[in-house]
Design a protein around this motif. Structure first.
Motif, PDB file in Angstrom:
ATOM      1  N   GLN A 157       0.803  -1.197  -0.237  1.00  0.00           N
ATOM      2  CA  GLN A 157      -0.541   0.230   0.278  1.00  0.00           C
ATOM      3  C   GLN A 157       1.076   1.050  -0.260  1.00  0.00           C
ATOM      4  OE1 GLN A 157      -2.813  -0.105   3.008  1.00  0.00           O
ATOM      5  NE2 GLN A 157      -4.382   2.435   2.544  1.00  0.00           N
ATOM      6  N   LEU A 189      -7.188   0.668   5.056  1.00  0.00           N
ATOM      7  CA  LEU A 189      -8.626  -0.336   3.905  1.00  0.00           C
ATOM      8  C   LEU A 189      -9.260  -1.447   4.854  1.00  0.00           C
ATOM      9  CD1 LEU A 189      -5.404  -2.250   1.948  1.00  0.00           C
ATOM     10  CD2 LEU A 189      -8.112  -0.927   0.509  1.00  0.00           C
ATOM     11  N   ASN A 214     -13.270  -2.781   1.235  1.00  0.00           N
ATOM     12  CA  ASN A 214     -12.151  -2.622   0.556  1.00  0.00           C
ATOM     13  C   ASN A 214     -12.074  -3.623  -0.043  1.00  0.00           C
ATOM     14  OD1 ASN A 214     -11.677   0.514   1.719  1.00  0.00           O
ATOM     15  ND2 ASN A 214     -13.071   0.025   0.459  1.00  0.00           N
ATOM     16  N   THR A 229     -11.519  -5.295  -3.634  1.00  0.00           N
ATOM     17  CA  THR A 229     -10.403  -5.042  -4.119  1.00  0.00           C
ATOM     18  C   THR A 229      -9.853  -6.408  -4.802  1.00  0.00           C
ATOM     19  OG1 THR A 229     -10.142  -3.269  -2.906  1.00  0.00           O
ATOM     20  CG2 THR A 229      -7.855  -4.340  -4.244  1.00  0.00           C
ATOM     21  N   VAL A 248     -10.531   2.450  -4.008  1.00  0.00           N
ATOM     22  CA  VAL A 248      -9.278   1.801  -4.188  1.00  0.00           C
ATOM     23  C   VAL A 248      -8.647   1.715  -5.440  1.00  0.00           C
ATOM     24  CG1 VAL A 248      -7.872  -0.123  -3.790  1.00  0.00           C
ATOM     25  CG2 VAL A 248      -9.451   0.657  -2.610  1.00  0.00           C
ATOM     26  N   ARG A 250      -6.674   5.058  -1.323  1.00  0.00           N
ATOM     27  CA  ARG A 250      -5.823   4.360  -1.531  1.00  0.00           C
ATOM     28  C   ARG A 250      -5.217   3.525  -2.682  1.00  0.00           C
ATOM     29  NH1 ARG A 250     -10.773   3.397   1.418  1.00  0.00           N
ATOM     30  NH2 ARG A 250     -10.608   2.369   3.371  1.00  0.00           N
TER      31      ARG A 250
END
Length: 549
Positions: A264, A270, A274, A278, A354, A375
């Motif tokens: 990250q 997160l 998320n 993701t 994200v 993110r």
């Protein structure tokens, strides 16, 4: 097998007089040992750990002095000895145990600092065979479990992160540990050995399965009587799917590219949702090899709201966004190749939770960095959609375990079942749509045209409803964009499972689809094929279903 049970009173305080230290990861161990020695704790150690401590000028006794036996067999046997395990397991308030200690000259250990050979890292590195087997620790787990079992008297440390806590504990209690502290360490220790054994079990099971498959490719895979699962904490979360649900994220397969191994670069922590979204996004975009062109997937609530291919990441993003720009708000964006500045500048114009990509340019990272809460994850590579593995789902009182859906359309035997075969352009879109529908919740319908999704219907109880909803959403998106006509006109359609009746197919016809890809296998396949022929559609059977629940 009978077990003798003796009631003993666990002492609250146990003074640290002697420690046994043997670790593969030397991070902080010399400083920790020095601090213990300064408190008057006698140190006993083995091999490389003893040398590191001694080289720092800290007094330390080699374990062979206690056992009276040297390390043998390349270090495979060094602590598997009664004078070690007796000192770990003795119930010190039991007169018989105390007599045995005295009779055999066995010292007790109040603190045991042990980690394990780096089996998981070795497997993740791609090593095979004996190189992996040599990192299966035997003495370490035995000492950890012995000390944890006897936590009434012994403190067991398996993580360098706990060194400071031990020093704080003995500093607060005049050189002793409390029973509550020892219990916490013991619980962590048992969890560590369980996760370690689970990793070994998983690797060995995979090796056996691969050998069996090589010997007889047509054989049914064996279902082991016992399955072990474990993981290492990556992140403790504020909550799970909803605020009243506690949650955490554990890494179980460090060799697979994705959210568990990604770096990250920036943005706040997160969340559970998320991470789930993701993962869904990156697994989907991995269906599109970068050599075939840029691809972008936008995910919301684990379902794609748009997927596109293009000559660049920017073009692919525009095509993915056009499918459902309303749902893309607050979504996850996954790329199959490097995030560049041009694409980053466009993506950040839409509220996005994200972005995940194999790589990103410095310019792109700087652009994303202007959005503090966005993110950015760099995964290094794409996961292999053909890779074998397991997926696990919890049920009340149990686990559902299955092999990963690793069927890839390029490996399938596609069968044209209608009078008309698809054109080259239709076939390309059919393959595109099939890659996407694999990652849509069932019942799933995907309309695609020119390398982009134009309508997606997900998670409906009726397949015909999925077909209609996808068409409705496509029409709404076109209207909002000021386009004439629905983009589903002239599109192709993919269905993750067979059409049980012709009505679902006819809904796609009404939407303007010209070609269909589906598994086939319905009792009414002939009826569905006839309906396709009557409408002038081309239809392909894959023979493979892609249910996703």
């Amino acid at each position: 097998m009978s077990v003798t049970v003796k009631e003993i009173a666990t002492p609250d305080r146990v003074a640290l007089k002697r420690a046994l230290i043997s670790v593969s990861d030397k991070t902080g161990v010399v400083e920790f040992a020095a601090a213990l020695a300064a408190q008057g704790v006698e140190l006993v150690s083995t091999g490389g750990t003893r040398k590191a401590i001694a080289d720092a000028g800290v007094p330390v006794i080699d374990v062979s002095v206690i056992t009276g036996f040297p390390e043998i067999m390349d270090g495979r046997v060094k602590t598997l000895h009664p004078k070690v395990h007796g000192g770990l397991l003795a119930v010190r308030d039991d007169p018989e145990h105390a007599a045995a200690l005295a009779a055999h000259g066995i010292p007790t250990f109040d603190l045991v600092v042990i980690d394990l050979y780096p089996f998981e890292k070795t497997v993740a590195s791609g090593a095979v065979g004996q190189a992996v087997i040599e990192t299966i620790d035997i003495g370490g787990p035995a000492m950890i479990r012995a000390s944890a079992k006897n936590h009434a008297y012994a403190s067991i440390v398996v993580d360098p992160a706990d060194y400071a806590g031990v020093l704080a504990e003995i500093g607060a209690h005049d050189g002793a540990t409390t029973a509550a502290f020892r219990r916490r360490l013991a619980a962590k220790a048992f969890s560590r050995t369980a996760a370690y054994d689970a990793a070994i079990s998983r690797w060995m099971t995979d090796v056996v399965a691969a050998e069996a498959l090589a010997a007889n490719p047509a054989a049914e895979p064996e279902t082991p009587k016992w399955r072990a699962f474990g993981g290492e904490l990556v992140q403790a979360m504020r909550y799970g799917e909803n605020p009243h649900q506690p949650a955490a994220f554990y890494r179980s397969a460090p060799s697979r590219a994705g959210v568990a191994t990604a770096r990250q670069v920036q943005g706040k922590a997160l969340s559970y949702n998320n991470l789930n979204d993701t993962d869904a996004a990156y697994e989907l975009v991995a269906e599109f090899p970068p050599a075939a062109g840029a691809a972008v997937a936008i995910i919301k609530h684990a379902n794609p709201c748009g997927v596109g291919q293009g000559g660049s990441i920017l073009e692919a993003y525009h095509r993915a966004l056009a499918c459902d720009p309303v749902s893309a708000f607050g979504g996850i964006v996954a790329l199959n190749s490097t995030l560049d500045a041009e694409a980053a500048a466009r993506i950040v114009e839409v509220f996005t939770e994200v972005i995940i990509a194999p790589a990103a340019t410095d310019e792109a990272i700087a652009i994303v960095g202007a959005k503090k809460n966005l993110r950015l994850l760099i995964a290094g590579s794409l996961p292999d959609p053909r890779e074998q593995g397991l997926t696990v789902k919890s049920l009340a009182g149990g686990l559902l375990v299955q092999g990963r859906d690793n069927a890839v359309i390029d490996d399938l035997d596609l069968k044209v079942v209608t009078k008309r075969a698809p054109t080259a352009a239709e076939l390309a879109d059919l393959k595109f749509a099939w890659k996407v529908v694999k990652h849509v919740k069932s019942n799933a319908i995907v309309y695609a045209k020119n390398g982009a999704t134009v309508g997606i219907g997900a998670g409906q109880m009726s397949r015909v409803d999925s077909a209609r909803i996808a068409a409705w959403k496509a029409a709404d998106a076109a209207k909002a964009a000021g386009l004439d006509g629905s983009p589903t006109i002239g599109s192709v359609v993919a269905s993750d499972a067979f059409f049980p009746f012709a009505d679902g197919l006819l809904a796609a016809v009404d939407a303007g689809a010209t070609a269909v890809i589906q598994p086939g296998g319905s009792m009414r396949d002939a009826e569905v094929i006839a309906a396709a022929d009557e409408a002038g559609l081309a239809m392909i059977f894959t023979g493979v279903r892609h249910f996703r629940h």
